[in-house]
Design an enzyme around this catalytic site. Structure first.
Site, PDB file in Angstrom:
ATOM      1  N   LYS A 198       0.847  -1.190   0.000  1.00 40.71           N
ATOM      2  CA  LYS A 198       0.000   0.000   0.000  1.00 40.71           C
ATOM      3  C   LYS A 198       0.883   1.241   0.000  1.00 40.71           C
ATOM      4  O   LYS A 198       1.791   1.369   0.825  1.00 40.71           O
ATOM      5  CB  LYS A 198      -0.895  -0.014   1.228  1.00 40.71           C
ATOM      6  CG  LYS A 198      -1.718   1.267   1.371  1.00 40.71           C
ATOM      7  CD  LYS A 198      -2.758   1.138   2.458  1.00 40.71           C
ATOM      8  CE  LYS A 198      -3.467   2.454   2.681  1.00 40.71           C
ATOM      9  NZ  LYS A 198      -4.499   2.374   3.694  1.00 40.71           N
ATOM     10  N   LYS A 252      -2.468  -1.492  -3.575  1.00 37.93           N
ATOM     11  CA  LYS A 252      -3.327  -0.314  -3.486  1.00 37.93           C
ATOM     12  C   LYS A 252      -2.492   0.954  -3.545  1.00 37.93           C
ATOM     13  O   LYS A 252      -1.488   1.025  -2.829  1.00 37.93           O
ATOM     14  CB  LYS A 252      -4.064  -0.394  -2.158  1.00 37.93           C
ATOM     15  CG  LYS A 252      -4.925   0.787  -1.856  1.00 37.93           C
ATOM     16  CD  LYS A 252      -5.515   0.614  -0.498  1.00 37.93           C
ATOM     17  CE  LYS A 252      -6.127   1.933  -0.090  1.00 37.93           C
ATOM     18  NZ  LYS A 252      -6.512   1.952   1.279  1.00 37.93           N
TER      19      LYS A 252
HETATM   20  C1  PBG Z   1      -7.547   3.420   5.835  1.00 38.94           C
HETATM   21  C2  PBG Z   1      -7.836   3.353   4.395  1.00 38.94           C
HETATM   22  C3  PBG Z   1      -7.620   4.318   3.391  1.00 38.94           C
HETATM   23  C4  PBG Z   1      -8.160   3.789   2.221  1.00 38.94           C
HETATM   24  C5  PBG Z   1      -8.664   2.528   2.521  1.00 38.94           C
HETATM   25  N1  PBG Z   1      -8.443   2.267   3.866  1.00 38.94           N
HETATM   26  C6  PBG Z   1      -7.052   5.673   3.483  1.00 38.94           C
HETATM   27  C7  PBG Z   1      -5.623   5.875   3.754  1.00 38.94           C
HETATM   28  O1  PBG Z   1      -4.825   4.956   3.896  1.00 38.94           O
HETATM   29  O2  PBG Z   1      -5.265   7.041   3.868  1.00 38.94           O
HETATM   30  C8  PBG Z   1      -8.218   4.481   0.885  1.00 38.94           C
HETATM   31  C9  PBG Z   1      -9.224   3.921  -0.064  1.00 38.94           C
HETATM   32  C10 PBG Z   1      -9.565   4.816  -1.203  1.00 38.94           C
HETATM   33  O3  PBG Z   1      -8.957   5.865  -1.442  1.00 38.94           O
HETATM   34  O4  PBG Z   1     -10.517   4.435  -1.917  1.00 38.94           O
HETATM   35  N2  PBG Z   1      -6.255   3.247   6.236  1.00 38.94           N
END
Ligand code: PBG
Length: 325
Positions: A198, A252
């Site tokens: 991520k 992601k």
């Molecule tokens: C929480 C989380 C996030 C997303 C999914 N879970 C935000 C982040 O990490 O700042 C983002 C998902 C999206 O942008 O669709 N940690």
């Protein structure tokens, strides 16, 4: 061989031939639909930065889920927005927390639907960070307290009937901690979907709006999420999560990191999930709304994940795509 014996255009002469020879297919089985549930709402409220999507209330949730099920969707991923946030995100593991309530509601009416729940603190802390006690110097979290809280969340999700727990905070040691916690609480059947690879991405902007974290969150997540420069480091993250017992691996955002989807596919036999995040959705949606892109851009963007090797796609377009093609 070569031209004139090889004429690849022969394959593409008619729609029937093209369909017959198609190497990549998308179906309802490929998709996981994200759903935002807010504890304090009594009816759905549109998300301004994600046109076409709404935060659901607990009472509107069954209709939204029913829509997904009737389109053939087999799994949803829940994001909770609590009515009260605090420094330690304690609402995240309350037995009657918003995700826990939502899961019970869904499992009651749709027992066969796979419920995945995002397991992170950022929607529950009043500072919007993904862990407990972010230090003023910005060098991270109280890791013991953070991992302890994540374990409590995972167990409370399992108690409520969640099938797959998806820790999204990129906190070191999360997978082994949650696996141990779930197993010793008697929930060895619950799967862990690791947000293994991520990135600290600019494409999450609309999500923070949708998850009610935008107004409070100051700073960035560069101390725990990957830098967009990193490829090998992402592979090490995945290797660690595999060794810690992750059942499924996620990349992601999706489209900017298709190289990582392919790399995980080639390296592991675990199911690979690509997350087409909020910014990707908003960008494609805006292009179509402004007449700059045709609606086919949606399908093309989704096809890319399959070609790159993902088994599953988390996409805000899931419902729309399955409805309209
Ligand atoms: C929480 C989380 C996030 C997303 C999914 N879970 C935000 C982040 O990490 O700042 C983002 C998902 C999206 O942008 O669709 N940690």
């Amino acid at each position: 061989m070569g031209f004139p014996l090889d004429r690849l255009q022969r394959y593409r002469q008619t729609p029937a031939l093209r369909a017959l020879l198609s190497e990549t297919h998308l179906s309802a089985d490929d998709f996981i639909m994200p759903i935002f549930v807010s504890e304090s709402l009594s009816e759905p409220v549109p998300i301004p930065s994600m046109p076409g999507l709404s935060q659901q209330s607990l009472s509107s949730l069954p209709a939204e889920v029913s829509d997904c099920v009737s389109l053939g969707i087999k799994a949803i991923i829940l994001f909770g927005i609590p009515s009260i946030k605090d420094a330690k995100g304690t609402a995240s593991y309350a037995a009657d927390g918003v995700v826990q309530q939502a899961t019970r509601l869904i499992k009651d009416q749709f027992p066969d639907l796979v419920v995945i729940a995002d397991c992170c603190l950022c929607e529950y802390t009043d500072h919007g960070h993904c862990g407990v006690h972010p230090r003023c110097d910005g060098f991270g979290f109280d890791m013991d307290a953070t991992l302890d809280t994540l374990s409590r969340i995972a167990i409370s999700y399992a108690e409520a009937g969640v099938d797959i727990v998806a820790p999204s905070g990129m906190m070191d040691g999360t997978i082994v901690t949650l696996r141990t916690a779930l197993d010793s609480a008697g929930y060895s059947q619950v799967l862990l979907l690791s947000y293994a690879v991520k990135y600290a991405s600019a494409f999450y902007g609309p999500f923070r709006d949708a998850a009610g974290a935008g107004d409070v969150f100051k700073g960035d997540r560069c101390h725990h999420q990957l830098s967009p420069t990193q490829c090998r480091e992402g592979l090490r993250e995945a290797a660690l999560d595999v060794s810690e017992g992750a059942d499924m691996l996620m990349v992601k955002p999706g489209m900017p990191y298709l190289d990582m989807v392919r790399a995980l596919r080639d390296r592991y036999d675990h199911p690979v999930v690509a997350y087409q995040v909020s910014g990707e959705y908003a960008m494609i949606h805006a292009g179509i709304a402004q007449g700059v892109l045709p609606a086919e851009a949606i399908e093309e963007s989704l096809m890319a994940f399959k070609r790159a090797g993902s088994d599953l796609i988390i996409s805000y377009f899931a419902k729309q795509y399955l409805k309209n093609g």
